[in-house]
Design a protein around this motif. Structure first.
Motif, PDB file in Angstrom:
ATOM      1  N   TYR A 119      77.002   0.220   1.510  1.00 60.89           N
ATOM      2  CA  TYR A 119      77.314   1.590   2.065  1.00 60.89           C
ATOM      3  C   TYR A 119      77.927   1.858   2.790  1.00 60.89           C
ATOM      4  O   TYR A 119      78.887   3.385   2.712  1.00 60.89           O
ATOM      5  N   THR A 122      81.400   3.771   0.938  1.00 58.70           N
ATOM      6  CA  THR A 122      81.022   5.715   0.420  1.00 58.70           C
ATOM      7  C   THR A 122      81.448   6.116   2.086  1.00 58.70           C
ATOM      8  O   THR A 122      81.665   7.919   1.931  1.00 58.70           O
ATOM      9  N   LEU A 126      82.985  10.423   2.179  1.00 57.92           N
ATOM     10  CA  LEU A 126      81.570  11.476   2.135  1.00 57.92           C
ATOM     11  C   LEU A 126      82.478  12.301   3.193  1.00 57.92           C
ATOM     12  O   LEU A 126      82.805  13.257   3.405  1.00 57.92           O
ATOM     13  N   PHE A 130      83.477  16.016   3.926  1.00 60.51           N
ATOM     14  CA  PHE A 130      82.627  16.982   4.743  1.00 60.51           C
ATOM     15  C   PHE A 130      83.550  17.928   5.530  1.00 60.51           C
ATOM     16  O   PHE A 130      83.131  18.611   5.819  1.00 60.51           O
ATOM     17  N   ALA A 141      75.931  17.305   8.488  1.00 57.35           N
ATOM     18  CA  ALA A 141      77.221  16.011   7.975  1.00 57.35           C
ATOM     19  C   ALA A 141      75.883  14.390   8.006  1.00 57.35           C
ATOM     20  O   ALA A 141      76.167  13.569   7.545  1.00 57.35           O
ATOM     21  N   LEU A 144      72.303  15.079   5.211  1.00 61.46           N
ATOM     22  CA  LEU A 144      72.607  14.983   3.500  1.00 61.46           C
ATOM     23  C   LEU A 144      72.806  14.069   3.046  1.00 61.46           C
ATOM     24  O   LEU A 144      72.623  13.336   1.718  1.00 61.46           O
ATOM     25  N   PRO A 145      74.189  12.914   3.158  1.00 60.20           N
ATOM     26  CA  PRO A 145      74.396  12.227   2.745  1.00 60.20           C
ATOM     27  C   PRO A 145      73.477  11.566   1.596  1.00 60.20           C
ATOM     28  O   PRO A 145      73.598  11.233   0.932  1.00 60.20           O
ATOM     29  N   GLN A 146      72.375  11.702   2.671  1.00 59.85           N
ATOM     30  CA  GLN A 146      71.380  10.332   2.090  1.00 59.85           C
ATOM     31  C   GLN A 146      69.918  10.040   1.752  1.00 59.85           C
ATOM     32  O   GLN A 146      69.025   9.837   1.846  1.00 59.85           O
ATOM     33  N   TYR A 149      66.870   8.861  -1.109  1.00 61.38           N
ATOM     34  CA  TYR A 149      67.010   7.583  -1.380  1.00 61.38           C
ATOM     35  C   TYR A 149      66.466   6.648  -1.786  1.00 61.38           C
ATOM     36  O   TYR A 149      65.775   6.769  -2.701  1.00 61.38           O
ATOM     37  N   GLN A 205      67.292   6.690   9.545  1.00 65.05           N
ATOM     38  CA  GLN A 205      67.778   7.885  10.370  1.00 65.05           C
ATOM     39  C   GLN A 205      67.960   7.184  11.582  1.00 65.05           C
ATOM     40  O   GLN A 205      68.678   7.415  12.388  1.00 65.05           O
ATOM     41  N   TRP A 211      76.742   5.797   9.984  1.00 64.90           N
ATOM     42  CA  TRP A 211      77.812   7.182   9.547  1.00 64.90           C
ATOM     43  C   TRP A 211      78.020   8.170  11.676  1.00 64.90           C
ATOM     44  O   TRP A 211      78.759   8.598  11.314  1.00 64.90           O
TER      45      TRP A 211
END
Length: 275
Positions: A119, A122, A126, A130, A141, A144-146, A149, A205, A211
Motif C-alpha cells: 500500500y 502508491t 497518488l 491529487f 481525495a 476515490l483511491p481505493q 478494492y 476505511q 492516506w
C-alpha cells in the motif's frame, strides 16, 4: 444424556464463557478508562467500575481535537466509500462470474496481482496526482483511491458464481435488461455477501490512517484516527481522553457488526464456492 456428555458440554460452555470474557474485557477496560481521570488508567489493581469523569473527558477531548467534527468526517467518508465500493465490487464480481469476454481471466489475474502491491508504494504517486488535480484536503481525495478494492471484487465474484445461469436466462426471456437483471435478480440474492463486503470495506476505511494523514492538512478535515493520533504528544498524555476517543471510535463498528453479523458470516462462507 449420560454424565460424560453432560460434563463435556459444561466444560465446553465454561471455556467459551472464559473466551468471551477475555475478548470483551479490553473493551470494557477501555470504556472504564474513559470515565476516570488520566492517572487512574495505571492503578493496580485496575479500577473496574465507571468513574465520574465521563462528561469531563468528552468535553476536554472535543476541545483538544474537535472529536465531533472528526467523527462526522470519518462517518461521511466511510459510509460514502462503503456504498460506492460495494456497488463497484458487486458489478465487477458479477461481470467476472457471469459474462464471458476476451481477456477475462487475464484481467482477473492482474486484479489479484494488485492485491500484492504494498500500500505504501502508491502513496507518493497518488499524492502527486491529487495535488495536480488540486484535490488535496478534500473528501474525494480520501474516498476515490481505493474504490475498486481487489479483495472485495474477488469475494463478490466467488459469491456471484452461486447464482444459477437459468435464473438469469429466465429474466432475459421475460424481457429484462442487463441492469435490471443485476439490480432486481442478482443483488437481492447476494445480501449476505454484500453485508460481508460492506463490513470489511467500512472497517478498512474507518481505520484508514496513513492516506488521510498524508492527503488531509487541516484539523477541520481530519478523520478520527488522525485526530486521535494527535493526543499522543511528546510531553503530557491525558489517557482519560485517549480512552474516551478509542471508545467512541469502536462504537460504530460494533453497531454495524451486530446489525449485520448473520449476513457477514453467511457471506464469508459463501466465498468458498468452488469453480
Amino acid at each position: 444424556m449420560n454424565k460424560e456428555k453432560l460434563l463435556n458440554k459444561i466444560v465446553l460452555y465454561v471455556l467459551l464463557l472464559i473466551g468471551v470474557l477475555l475478548s470483551l474485557f479490553p473493551f470494557y477496560w477501555m470504556f472504564i478508562g474513559g470515565t476516570n481521570p488520566s492517572g487512574a488508567v495505571f492503578n493496580m489493581p485496575p479500577r473496574l467500575i465507571p468513574g465520574e469523569f465521563l462528561w469531563e473527558n468528552f468535553t476536554n477531548l472535543n476541545e483538544s481535537v474537535g472529536i465531533l467534527r472528526s467523527l462526522f468526517n470519518s462517518l461521511f467518508i466511510a459510509v460514502t466509500f462503503t456504498v460506492l465500493a460495494v456497488l463497484i465490487a458487486s458489478m465487477a464480481g458479477y461481470a467476472f462470474a457471469k459474462y464471458s469476454f476476451k481477456g477475462r481471466e487475464a484481467i482477473f489475474f492482474t486484479l489479484l496481482l494488485a492485491m500484492m502491491i504494498p500500500y505504501h508504494v502508491t502513496l507518493i504517486p497518488l499524492f502527486r496526482m491529487f495535488a495536480a488535480m488540486d484535490w488535496l484536503n478534500t473528501y474525494q481525495a480520501v474516498i476515490l483511491p481505493q474504490l475498486s478494492y481487489p479483495f472485495a471484487i474477488f469475494l463478490m465474484r466467488q459469491n456471484m458464481k452461486a447464482i444459477p445461469y437459468s435464473l438469469l436466462e429466465s429474466a432475459r426471456v421475460d424481457g429484462a435488461g442487463e441492469l435490471k437483471i443485476f439490480f432486481k435478480v442478482a443483488l437481492p440474492t447476494m445480501r449476505p455477501a454484500l453485508a460481508a463486503v460492506a463490513i470489511f470495506l467500512f472497517m478498512f476505511q474507518w481505520n484508514n490512517f496513513m492516506w488521510p494523514l498524508v492527503v488531509l492538512n487541516t484539523s477541520e478535515m481530519e478523520t478520527l484516527p488522525v485526530a486521535l493520533s494527535s493526543l499522543i504528544g511528546l510531553s503530557r498524555i491525558d489517557y482519560g481522553q485517549v480512552m474516551m476517543g478509542a471508545t467512541i471510535s469502536v462504537v460504530p463498528v460494533i453497531i454495524l457488526f451486530l446489525i449485520l453479523q448473520k449476513q457477514f458470516i453467511s457471506g464469508i462462507l459463501g466465498g468458498a464456492v468452488k469453480e
